[in-house]
Structures are given as structure tokens and as C-alpha cells.
Design an enzyme around this catalytic site. Structure first.
Site, PDB file in Angstrom:
ATOM      1  N   SER A  20       0.926  -1.331   0.052  1.00 30.65           N
ATOM      2  CA  SER A  20       0.163   0.036  -0.037  1.00 30.65           C
ATOM      3  C   SER A  20       0.653   1.399  -0.343  1.00 30.65           C
ATOM      4  CB  SER A  20      -0.771  -0.349   1.440  1.00 30.65           C
ATOM      5  OG  SER A  20      -0.329   0.106   2.072  1.00 30.65           O
ATOM      6  N   LEU A 183      23.548   0.678  -8.266  1.00 31.22           N
ATOM      7  CA  LEU A 183      23.656  -1.107  -8.396  1.00 31.22           C
ATOM      8  C   LEU A 183      23.217  -0.990  -9.782  1.00 31.22           C
ATOM      9  CD1 LEU A 183      25.585  -2.354  -5.452  1.00 31.22           C
ATOM     10  CD2 LEU A 183      27.130  -1.187  -6.984  1.00 31.22           C
ATOM     11  N   HIS A 243      24.867   4.947  -1.959  1.00 29.57           N
ATOM     12  CA  HIS A 243      24.826   5.055  -3.409  1.00 29.57           C
ATOM     13  C   HIS A 243      26.798   4.839  -3.506  1.00 29.57           C
ATOM     14  CE1 HIS A 243      21.425   4.824  -3.004  1.00 29.57           C
ATOM     15  NE2 HIS A 243      20.868   5.637  -2.818  1.00 29.57           N
ATOM     16  N   GLN A 376      23.792   9.965 -14.945  1.00 27.82           N
ATOM     17  CA  GLN A 376      22.848  10.906 -15.042  1.00 27.82           C
ATOM     18  C   GLN A 376      23.064  12.322 -15.037  1.00 27.82           C
ATOM     19  OE1 GLN A 376      20.515   8.889 -11.664  1.00 27.82           O
ATOM     20  NE2 GLN A 376      20.366  10.995 -10.346  1.00 27.82           N
TER      21      GLN A 376
END
Length: 495
Positions: A20, A183, A243, A376
């Protein structure tokens, strides 16, 4: 791409615990839909959602649909997908709910023999209870069981060790998939190939040739409504400790014996063991304030979020310097920088090489070479280098050798990081997941400075929403050994 042979079996069931929640509707359900639509999942597969909320499959569909990117012509396949989805309502701390979940799975076709993937899209406060209930009530069947756990994996060394010890009593390490979506990103995975499939980089990849490595993660938006959650962790726990440290390991590690998961993760751990604990004098912290001349959210600072405790000193920006004390890297600064409400969205690895010795050109005109891996947006690999300026002169000018993925691979669909990683779980590949000893070493490095920041309530430096961060951070990066050249900036050729 066909279904991998590792996924062949009587049946598979993918269970989303926390069905949910936001993560389920925005990421997990859309991801398994894309994999199902593209024919990458086993043919005999069903999906089960589990949560405390009183919901129906139709309501789950309504919540997830805006994030599923359904194309024209997909509607028959979409109906098939949701026909394979069941929902079970139950508590996270009561036996009855998990007994009902197990019974629901067994009632599916070949359910008693099915291989099961459990995705814990849940807050870390319930990890312990939920994993106990899965172990006690949902694993007595013929197929295998694999458990996907989302970060954060603890808040410090002790809490992470407690969680790891708890999980090790219930499951084998081969059953645990600690997911770090970084990753699964194309350019992070490309690090292995760039480093170990190109002869040109091998002789250069060391302290004799590389001056510094800068790993950057920038977001142009603030915490906007999730500040209360973010305040419990801060930017170091949220981004840097996981990260960016994974990227550091892949950048710095030695060549593994093979590309098997164990060999690669062994080399990552060796890197971490060579890094001393981070100290406060090797860190600059910041917290964004509103831009009085900005618009919308840009006018609001971190402390203007009503979910953030008044007077919070939680950093939304951090830059830190690390030394890897081994023969290859000792003395080369690895600089990790991350922050929110900055001037752009960007994640990249910037390997800066040393100055050319014995310069014969005009002083200051020859700039350092750089290998830049843009994670990115607009995935790219490019090398900044000097070339002769066009025309009659022979003075150098900066340019680049450029591989921009959108230009070179125009018709190739880039899979989402979660698509890669969930597919890896089905195939049993742990290459792109975090092992318990990796976690332990990473927390060893960060825990002392995190405790010092919190116990001494170290005040972060204010920086304006939409800027590069605190000016002191740029000075810190410069003093650490990274030379910023303002004479040239890469231009994305697809723009």
C-alpha cells in the site's frame, strides 16, 4: 531477451510486503509490470501484495497506474498482469496475517512448489518482526526463498550489526538481496567493463597518474514534504554511505579473479578495509535556505518544511575526503559530494589525471585530462583532453572524446535500475547487491563522524536553494587536490 534458464521452475511468486506504500506504487509494481510486459519474467508467475490497509486489487491498480507507463496496445497484457495479482490484508507483527499470506500463495497454481521472492518495501522499524514472521510461517515449501531488503540497513555500525546478525539467524547470505538501486544503473555497471576490458586504462589507473577522483550526486529539489523522514537520516546516511561508496569501491577496486559476484564483492571489501575512519576535519556540511528571489519551492528552506523539527541541524549537503591506504591509491584524494536543492540534477564520476610534466606551452593553458562517467542524466563517457586550436597557431585547447549513449545507441532501450536488480534476484545473481561485510566496513568508516556530528550538534553551513552548495565546499574540494577548469564545459550533443 528471453527468460533466463536460471528462472525455469514449476512456478514463481513475487510478494510485495508494504504493497500500500509509496515505494510499491511508484517503483515496485511498475517495475514488475515492465518486466512482465517485455516477457522477461518466468511464464508461470503470480504476484501477491501484503499490507495493513484494507484494499482491493482494483485499488492497488488505481494507485500504481499513473506510474506504469502503459503504452497503446498494452491493455490486454495489462489485464493479464493484474489478473495474476492478489492482495492479502494483515498486520506486520501478528502470526495470523502471515499464515494467511502463506495459505494464499499455496492456493495459487503450483503454489506449494513455487519459488518465492519477498520484497520488503517497508520502513526499517518493522524489518526484524516481518523477517521473523516470513521465516516462521512462509518458508515451509519446496521452492527457494529470496528476500529483498531496501535501505537503510541500520543507522550506524551497531544497529547495522544487529540487523545483520538477526538476518543471519533466519536466512543464508545467498537468500538475502540488500538492494542499492545505484548498482543497477547503466553507467555504474559500465565501470567494470571500462576498467577491465580496456588495456588503455590499466597502466594509468594508479597514484602515479591520477591526481584525484570526484564522485558527485546533485539533486535540484529539496525534501518537500518528506523532511521528517529525511531528518532521521541526513544526506550522509541517505546517499554518501551507500550509493556513493558503492561507486567508490567499483572505481578503486583491484581486478577480480572472475566476474562472479563473490569475487567482485571480495575486492570491494578489500578497498573498504583500506579506508580509515572519516573525521570531521575531512567533511564540509551544509543545509539549504530559501531563495528570496526564487519561485515556488525554491523560496523555502529545509527548516521551513513543517515536518522538520524546529532548529534541526541535519545536513542536506556534504562533501568528504577519503584516502585509500594501499599501494595503488595512497595519497590520491577520493572526494564524495552530495546534496539537495542544488543547481542541477547530476551524478558523475570524474577521474582527474596529474599535470603534464615538463610543459612546453604557455603557462596555465594546458589543463588536466579527465575521464568523466556521467551516471545521470544523459548517460555518457567522455575524456577531456588537449588538442591543437584550429587555425595557424599551435596552442592547445580543451576538447573531448565523447561517447553519449543517446547519440551512439539511438534505438536501445535503457532498463530502469530496479528492472535490472529485480531480474537479478530471479536469476540468483548477487553481483549488484550489498553483502553484510561490505555494510560492516562502510559503517565502520562513517559511524564515528556521524556520532560526533549528532552529539556535538555541528551546525551546517547555510546555502541558498538552487546554488552549488556552500562556497566553503568548493574551497575544500580545491584544497583536497581537485583542479576545476572553467575554460571548458562539456555540451550534450543531443541538445
Amino acid at each position: 531477451m528471453a527468460v533466463c534458464s536460471e528462472m525455469v521452475g514449476p512456478s514463481h511468486v513475487f510478494i510485495i510486503l508494504g504493497a500500500s506504500g509509496d515505494l510499491a506504487k511508484k517503483k515496485i509494481i511498475p517495475t514488475i509490470w515492465w518486466l512482465y510486459r517485455d516477457g522477461l519474467l518466468p511464464k508461470e508467475i503470480h504476484f501477491v501484495g501484503y499490507a495493513r490497509s484494507n484494499l482491493t486489487v482494483a485499488q492497488l491498480k488505481e494507485r500504481a497506474l499513473p506510474f506504469m507507463k502503459v503504452n497503446q496496445g498494452d491493455h490486454t497484457k495489462l489485464a493479464e498482469f493484474f489478473a495474476k495479482l492478489s492482495y492479502v490484508q494483515g498486520s506486520y507483527d501478528q502470526d495470523d496475517g502471515f499464515k494467511k499470506l502463506d495459505a494464499t500463495i499455496r492456493q495459487l497454481p503450483k503454489g506449494n512448489e513455487a519459488n518465492r521472492v519477498y520484497y520488503l518495501a517497508l520502513p526499517p522499524t518493522v524489518f526484524t518482526t516481518v523477517t521473523e514472521k516470513i521465516h516462521d510461517h512462509c518458508m515451509n515449501h519446496k521452492g527457494w526463498n529470496r528476500i529483498i531488503i531496501e535501505k537503510p540497513f541500520g543507522r550506524d555500525f551497531d544497529s547495522s550489526s544487529l540487523l545483520s546478525n538477526h538476518l543471519s539467524k533466519l536466512f543464508q547470505e545467498e537468500q538475502l538481496y540488500r538492494i542499492d538501486h545505484y548498482l543497477g544503473k547503466e553507467m555504474v555497471q559500465n565501470l567494470l567493463v571500462l576498467r577491465f576490458a580496456n588495456r588503455v586504462f590499466g597502466p594509468l589507473w594508479n597514484r602515479d597518474n591520477i591526481a584525484s577522483v570526484l564522485i558527485t550526486f546533485k539533486e535540484p529539489f529539496g525534501t518537500a514534504g518528506r523532511g521528517g523522514y529525511f531528518d532521521e537520516f541526513g544526506i550522509i546516511r541517505d546517499v554518501m554511505q551507500n550509493h556513493l561508496f558503492q561507486v567508490l569501491c567499483l572505481t578503486a577496486m583491484e581486478k577480480p579473479a572472475t566476474k562472479d559476484a563473490k569475487d567482485i564483492r571480495d575486492e570491494k571489501v578489500k578497498v573498504l578495509k583500506c579506508i580509515p575512519e572519516l573525521t570531521l576535519d575531512n567533511v564540509v556540511l551544509g543545509q539549504y535556505v530559501g531563495d528570496k528571489d526564487g519561485e515556488g519551492d525554491a523560496t523555502l528552506g529545509y527548516l521551513d518544511d513543517n515536518t522538520v523539527p524546529s532548529g534541526s541541524v541535519t545536513p542536506t549537503f556534504a562533501v568528504a575526503r577519503f584516502n585509500i591506504c594501499n599501494e595503488r591509491w595512497d595519497g590520491v584524494p577520493f572526494i564524495l559530494k552530495c546534496g539537495k536543492a542544488l543547481n542541477e540534477r547530476k551524478a558523475e564520476i570524474r577521474v582527474q589525471f596529474r599535470d603534464v610534466p615538463g610543459n612546453i606551452f604557455t603557462d596555465g593553458i594546458v589543463k588536466r585530462n579527465e575521464l568523466v562517467i556521467r551516471v545521470q542524466p544523459n548517460e555518457a563517457v567522455y575524456c577531456k583532453m588537449m588538442t591543437k586550436s584550429p587555425g595557424m597557431g599551435v596552442e592547445p585547447v580543451e576538447t573531448e572524446m565523447d561517447l553519449t549513449y543517446k547519440t551512439r545507441y539511438k534505438d536501445v532501450k535503457m532498463p530502469d535500475a530496479y528492472e535490472r536488480l529485480i531480474l537479478d534476484v530471479f536469476t540468483g545473481s548477487q553481483l549488484n547487491f550489498v553483502r553484510s561485510d561490505e555494510l560492516s566496513e562502510a559503517w565502520r568508516i562513517f559511524t564515528p563522524v556521524l556520532h560526533k556530528i549528532e552529539s556535538e550538534k555541528v551546525k551546517p553551513i547555510p546555502y541558498v536553494y538552487g546554488t552549488r552548495g556552500p562556497p566553503q565546499a568548493d574551497e575544500f574540494v580545491r584544497k583536497s587536490g581537485f583542479v576545476y577548469s572553467s575554460t571548458y564545459k562539456w555540451v550534450n550533443p543531443s541538445l
